[in-house]
Design a protein around this motif. Structure first.
Motif, PDB file in Angstrom:
ATOM      1  N   ALA A   1      51.105  45.182 -39.241  1.00  0.00           N
ATOM      2  CA  ALA A   1      50.837  43.741 -39.294  1.00  0.00           C
ATOM      3  C   ALA A   1      50.252  43.349 -40.646  1.00  0.00           C
ATOM      4  O   ALA A   1      50.690  42.387 -41.277  1.00  0.00           O
ATOM      5  CB  ALA A   1      49.890  43.344 -38.170  1.00  0.00           C
ATOM      6  N   ALA A   2      49.271  44.139 -41.125  1.00  0.00           N
ATOM      7  CA  ALA A   2      48.644  43.824 -42.413  1.00  0.00           C
ATOM      8  C   ALA A   2      49.668  43.923 -43.545  1.00  0.00           C
ATOM      9  O   ALA A   2      49.681  43.096 -44.457  1.00  0.00           O
ATOM     10  CB  ALA A   2      47.465  44.762 -42.665  1.00  0.00           C
ATOM     11  N   SER A   3      50.555  44.935 -43.468  1.00  0.00           N
ATOM     12  CA  SER A   3      51.563  45.083 -44.526  1.00  0.00           C
ATOM     13  C   SER A   3      52.513  43.900 -44.536  1.00  0.00           C
ATOM     14  O   SER A   3      52.915  43.432 -45.602  1.00  0.00           O
ATOM     15  CB  SER A   3      52.382  46.359 -44.327  1.00  0.00           C
ATOM     16  N   VAL A   4      52.859  43.423 -43.345  1.00  0.00           N
ATOM     17  CA  VAL A   4      53.734  42.248 -43.269  1.00  0.00           C
ATOM     18  C   VAL A   4      53.049  41.077 -43.976  1.00  0.00           C
ATOM     19  O   VAL A   4      53.670  40.348 -44.753  1.00  0.00           O
ATOM     20  CB  VAL A   4      54.055  41.899 -41.793  1.00  0.00           C
ATOM     21  N   GLY A   5      51.734  40.915 -43.740  1.00  0.00           N
ATOM     22  CA  GLY A   5      50.978  39.852 -44.412  1.00  0.00           C
ATOM     23  C   GLY A   5      51.013  40.008 -45.917  1.00  0.00           C
ATOM     24  O   GLY A   5      51.225  39.054 -46.660  1.00  0.00           O
ATOM     25  N   LEU A   6      50.837  41.249 -46.364  1.00  0.00           N
ATOM     26  CA  LEU A   6      50.810  41.526 -47.797  1.00  0.00           C
ATOM     27  C   LEU A   6      52.163  41.209 -48.428  1.00  0.00           C
ATOM     28  O   LEU A   6      52.255  40.547 -49.460  1.00  0.00           O
ATOM     29  CB  LEU A   6      50.452  42.997 -48.017  1.00  0.00           C
ATOM     30  N   ILE A   7      53.222  41.670 -47.768  1.00  0.00           N
ATOM     31  CA  ILE A   7      54.562  41.533 -48.344  1.00  0.00           C
ATOM     32  C   ILE A   7      55.019  40.069 -48.317  1.00  0.00           C
ATOM     33  O   ILE A   7      55.443  39.516 -49.331  1.00  0.00           O
ATOM     34  CB  ILE A   7      55.559  42.428 -47.581  1.00  0.00           C
ATOM     35  N   PHE A   8      54.869  39.442 -47.125  1.00  0.00           N
ATOM     36  CA  PHE A   8      55.392  38.084 -47.005  1.00  0.00           C
ATOM     37  C   PHE A   8      54.412  37.037 -47.528  1.00  0.00           C
ATOM     38  O   PHE A   8      54.787  35.896 -47.731  1.00  0.00           O
ATOM     39  CB  PHE A   8      55.783  37.793 -45.552  1.00  0.00           C
ATOM     40  N   GLY A   9      53.147  37.438 -47.723  1.00  0.00           N
ATOM     41  CA  GLY A   9      52.173  36.501 -48.283  1.00  0.00           C
ATOM     42  C   GLY A   9      52.234  36.465 -49.802  1.00  0.00           C
ATOM     43  O   GLY A   9      51.753  35.536 -50.431  1.00  0.00           O
ATOM     44  N   PHE A  10      52.843  37.495 -50.380  1.00  0.00           N
ATOM     45  CA  PHE A  10      52.769  37.604 -51.830  1.00  0.00           C
ATOM     46  C   PHE A  10      53.504  36.477 -52.548  1.00  0.00           C
ATOM     47  O   PHE A  10      52.974  35.879 -53.480  1.00  0.00           O
ATOM     48  CB  PHE A  10      53.330  38.953 -52.292  1.00  0.00           C
ATOM     49  N   PHE A  11      54.692  36.161 -52.064  1.00  0.00           N
ATOM     50  CA  PHE A  11      55.492  35.139 -52.747  1.00  0.00           C
ATOM     51  C   PHE A  11      54.800  33.771 -52.744  1.00  0.00           C
ATOM     52  O   PHE A  11      54.633  33.153 -53.807  1.00  0.00           O
ATOM     53  CB  PHE A  11      56.892  35.093 -52.122  1.00  0.00           C
ATOM     54  N   PRO A  12      54.339  33.286 -51.562  1.00  0.00           N
ATOM     55  CA  PRO A  12      53.605  32.006 -51.568  1.00  0.00           C
ATOM     56  C   PRO A  12      52.330  32.073 -52.415  1.00  0.00           C
ATOM     57  O   PRO A  12      52.016  31.112 -53.137  1.00  0.00           O
ATOM     58  CB  PRO A  12      53.252  31.780 -50.092  1.00  0.00           C
ATOM     59  N   ALA A  13      51.627  33.191 -52.348  1.00  0.00           N
ATOM     60  CA  ALA A  13      50.372  33.319 -53.104  1.00  0.00           C
ATOM     61  C   ALA A  13      50.647  33.261 -54.604  1.00  0.00           C
ATOM     62  O   ALA A  13      49.912  32.625 -55.366  1.00  0.00           O
ATOM     63  CB  ALA A  13      49.667  34.621 -52.743  1.00  0.00           C
ATOM     64  N   ARG A  14      51.739  33.900 -55.016  1.00  0.00           N
ATOM     65  CA  ARG A  14      52.052  33.891 -56.440  1.00  0.00           C
ATOM     66  C   ARG A  14      52.440  32.480 -56.892  1.00  0.00           C
ATOM     67  O   ARG A  14      52.096  32.030 -57.966  1.00  0.00           O
ATOM     68  CB  ARG A  14      53.179  34.879 -56.737  1.00  0.00           C
ATOM     69  N   ARG A  15      53.152  31.801 -55.998  1.00  0.00           N
ATOM     70  CA  ARG A  15      53.529  30.423 -56.329  1.00  0.00           C
ATOM     71  C   ARG A  15      52.270  29.569 -56.543  1.00  0.00           C
ATOM     72  O   ARG A  15      52.200  28.783 -57.486  1.00  0.00           O
ATOM     73  CB  ARG A  15      54.388  29.836 -55.208  1.00  0.00           C
ATOM     74  N   ALA A  16      51.275  29.763 -55.668  1.00  0.00           N
ATOM     75  CA  ALA A  16      50.016  29.022 -55.808  1.00  0.00           C
ATOM     76  C   ALA A  16      49.331  29.378 -57.117  1.00  0.00           C
ATOM     77  O   ALA A  16      48.835  28.508 -57.845  1.00  0.00           O
ATOM     78  CB  ALA A  16      49.094  29.319 -54.636  1.00  0.00           C
ATOM     79  N   ALA A  17      49.323  30.668 -57.442  1.00  0.00           N
ATOM     80  CA  ALA A  17      48.598  31.137 -58.617  1.00  0.00           C
ATOM     81  C   ALA A  17      49.235  30.630 -59.909  1.00  0.00           C
ATOM     82  O   ALA A  17      48.555  30.463 -60.923  1.00  0.00           O
ATOM     83  CB  ALA A  17      48.555  32.663 -58.617  1.00  0.00           C
ATOM     84  N   GLN A  18      50.543  30.379 -59.865  1.00  0.00           N
ATOM     85  CA  GLN A  18      51.234  29.980 -61.091  1.00  0.00           C
ATOM     86  C   GLN A  18      51.290  28.469 -61.282  1.00  0.00           C
ATOM     87  O   GLN A  18      51.894  27.985 -62.227  1.00  0.00           O
ATOM     88  CB  GLN A  18      52.655  30.563 -61.081  1.00  0.00           C
TER      89      GLN A  18
END
Ligand code: ATP
Ligand code: MG
Lengths: 239, 412
Positions: free
Chosen positions: B385-402
């Protein structure tokens, strides 16, 4: 005053917004110096480029051309993280719409920049409390923005801008959403802060607000039209 | 990175809209719950098989009549030449054999003072208990003298004991087996069910008596074979290769029966533990496959989380701009949204595990199948479950960061 090193220095700044094939020249060759300890009001009609300049000085935006220095450092040579640190440590920003986080109380809002600080800021809670007391909100720390008046919200925003003890306080129409009595209170607060050594730059439409500043700069069509520190400017233009 | 502010901001976002968080987690909840149920079924089957193997013993061979086909299955159970006690003696003389027992089994109609019970009876030598690694719970086993002398005594399995004497107090009682009076001298410890998936015959539903007594007085045996036994169980010495022993027993039996080279055996040497292991391997592949299928729903859940995180980034663009304006670096924003996605998925994982656990309990109740929830399953489900969060959360998080600070601040 001219003997001191400028803390904000702009040379031939332009900022052009492109929308499709339309170009808007928001800033058109702005050169100006602001020295440490000054209280400057920036005035001018709507669309004259005041906010555009403020966003450049606030390291929130980059110029299309020209160069600028904050505290002696050229912004063009800094990367995103360095600009973030500059905003955190050296600059304090106050917005017309306050921009407080609605779900956090006054105390938490003021703590926020301290929590992003990368250098040691000591006791974060004590500092946040002290800043709120300085703006006269010592008894409203656990109020959320919704539970505060406009003037009080702007005080929280000022306390937040002061939390990291910035050298420069930038305010884009800080009293634009406030009544005249509250406006006076906020401007007196700014004057106090300026007396403590903070350089203050305020954008305003109102002459009364501008009168708190020792120096007024007028903008027109993206250019400096008049500057009380440089009376020769207007004459040079034959105005 | 500023972990403190990232975590608390993420937690705040999570709980500020609980219903939405819950709906977002739904896919993860279902995914984790099903992964957990599938893995538990698999683990349960594995545990049951291990229990069966230890009940059978890993170094026991069974010699029985009949022939083996290529798949290792019994072809026509009782066919082939029967064994007798001289075969048992010959096997017992092999150097690597710890002990061996001939067994004669048959139906038994047992009658106690309290009840009637149809069960089966096995006649064996005193080695029966050692070879089967079967201990006596109450009372005692019969001795070698009793076995030779054909004493009228039996040791009973747990199920037979319970049915013959519902009131307990069994040892020392007399019962009649196929009308022959015998004394109950002991009760065997429970061995449980024999077959795969917990559905096999109940090994505790049996009586065990001295071989000669059972043959002469109770079952009769094969009248054309003197000193007949239905099968021979062999305990191989510790440390001796069981496959090697299997081979040597086979060679010796072919010699004894003068089977020409090229002719098929008319007996089989069976290693039950080995057969169970083969079945276990198939079961394991199946449960891995099922868990994998369940994992697919986790991925679907992850896509749902990514979708909501993208919406959340858009909704909170101004907040992101504000955080950047007061000095948050891109990395701080990235971490905040990444933590939010991971927390969302991990929390969904915990809820899914609770539901999965209920499912496991319910399934075990309904099917009587053993299911095991091991720490490994818990760790796997949470980790997934945590890995799913990490993998699928990364793209939105990067969009926010940029995001560009000023554009984000002006966004409406
Ligand atoms: N993001 C943008 N995209 C396109 N054009 C922009 C953008 N921001 C500002 N402009 C244009 O640049 C010019 C200067 O805008 P700016 O916001 O700096 O004016 P201002 O002096 O602050 O006005 P006001 O007093 O109304 O706040 C305006 O013509 C405006 O339409
Ligand atoms: Mg403006």
């Amino acid at each position: 005053m001219a003997a001191t090193r400028p803390i904000i220095s702009c040379r031939d700044l332009t900022r052009i917004y492109r929308m499709g094939d339309q170009e808007v020249r928001a800033l058109d060759g702005v050169t100006l110096d602001i020295h440490e300890g000054e209280f400057v009001a920036i005035m001018g009609p709507s669309g004259s480029g005041k906010s555009s300049l403020m966003n450049l000085i606030g390291a929130l935006d980059r110029p299309t051309s020209g160069e600028m220095w904050i505290n002696g450092r050229a912004l063009s040579e800094m990367n995103r993280d360095e600009l973030a640190d500059l905003r955190n440590e050296t600059l304090g920003f106050v917005f017309q719409q306050f921009n407080l986080l609605p779900r956090q109380d006054a105390f938490q809002n003021v703590r926020l920049p301290l929590r992003y600080a990368r250098k040691d800021v000591g006791d974060i809670d004590a500092r946040a409390r002290a800043c709120l007391e300085m703006v006269g909100l010592g008894s409203r720390m656990d109020h959320r923005p919704m539970q505060l008046s406009g003037g009080q919200q702007q005080r929280v925003a000022i306390a937040r801008a002061l939390a990291n003890r910035p050298r420069i306080l930038l305010a884009d129409e800080p009293t634009g959403a406030l009544d005249s009595k509250t406006t006076v209170e906020i401007m007196q607060l700014m004057q106090d802060l300026n007396r403590q050594g903070i350089t203050v730059v305020v954008i305003t439409h109102e002459a009364e607000v501008a009168s708190y500043a020792a120096r007024q700069i007028h903008f027109l069509d993206g250019k400096v039209e008049a500057d009380t520190a440089h009376p020769e400017l207007k004459r040079a233009r034959g105005g | 990175m500023k972990y403190g502010v990232a975590t608390s901001s993420a937690a705040e976002a999570l709980f500020s809209n609980p219903l939405r968080s819950l709906l977002t987690m739904l896919g993860i909840i279902i995914g984790v719950a099903s992964v957990m149920v599938m893995m538990s079924i698999g683990e349960g089957a594995k545990a049951a098989i291990e229990k069966q193997i230890s009940a059978v013993g890993t170094n026991v061979l069974t010699l029985q009549p009949g022939t083996m086909n290529r798949g290792g299955r019994n072809q026509g159970g009782g066919s082939g030449r029967p064994f007798n006690e001289t075969d048992v003696a010959a096997v017992a003389d092999l150097p690597f054999v710890e002990s061996a027992t001939g067994i004669l089994s048959g139906q038994a109609n047992a009658v106690s003072e309290e009840a009637n019970w149809v069960t089966n009876i096995q006649g064996g030598t005193a080695s029966f208990f050692e070879v089967n690694n079967w201990k006596v719970d109450e009372g005692r086993a019969f001795s070698e003298q009793e076995a030779q002398g054909g004493a009228a005594v039996v040791v009973v399995g747990k199920t037979a004991a319970k049915n013959l004497f519902p009131g307990g107090n069994i040892v020392g009682q007399r019962i009649r087996v196929n009308s022959v009076p015998v004394e109950v001298i002991g009760v065997l410890e429970s061995k449980g069910q024999g077959g795969g998936g917990g559905m096999g015959p109940d090994r505790d539903d049996t009586l065990v008596g001295p071989l000669s007594m059972v043959r002469n007085r109770i079952t009769g045996g094969n009248r054309w074979v003197s000193r007949h036994v239905s099968r021979i169980q062999i305990l191989v010495q510790d440390g001796y290769d069981v496959a090697e022993a299997q081979e040597e027993v086979s060679t010796m039996m072919r010699d004894r029966r003068r089977i020409e080279p090229g002719q098929p055996d008319n007996f089989m040497v069976v290693n039950f533990a080995d057969m169970i292991k083969q079945r276990a391997a198939v079961a394991e592949t199946m449960s891995t496959l099922l868990a994998f299928t369940a994992a697919v729903s986790l991925i679907v859940g992850g896509v749902g989380v990514m979708n909501i995180m993208l919406v959340s980034v858009t909704e909170r663009t101004r907040e992101i701009g504000l955080r950047m304006a007061i000095g948050a670096r891109g990395g701080d924003i990235l971490l905040q949204f990444l933590f939010e996605a991971i927390a969302l998925c991990t929390l969904g994982g915990v809820i899914g595990m609770a539901i999965g656990w209920l499912g496991v309990l319910g399934y075990a109740q309904l099917s009587q199948a053993p299911m095991v929830v091991s720490p490994i399953i818990v760790a796997t489900a949470l980790g997934a479950a945590a890995s799913v969060g990490l993998i699928f959360g990364f793209f939105p998080a990067r969009r926010a960061a940029q995001l560009d600070p000023i554009q984000a601040l002006r966004y409406d």
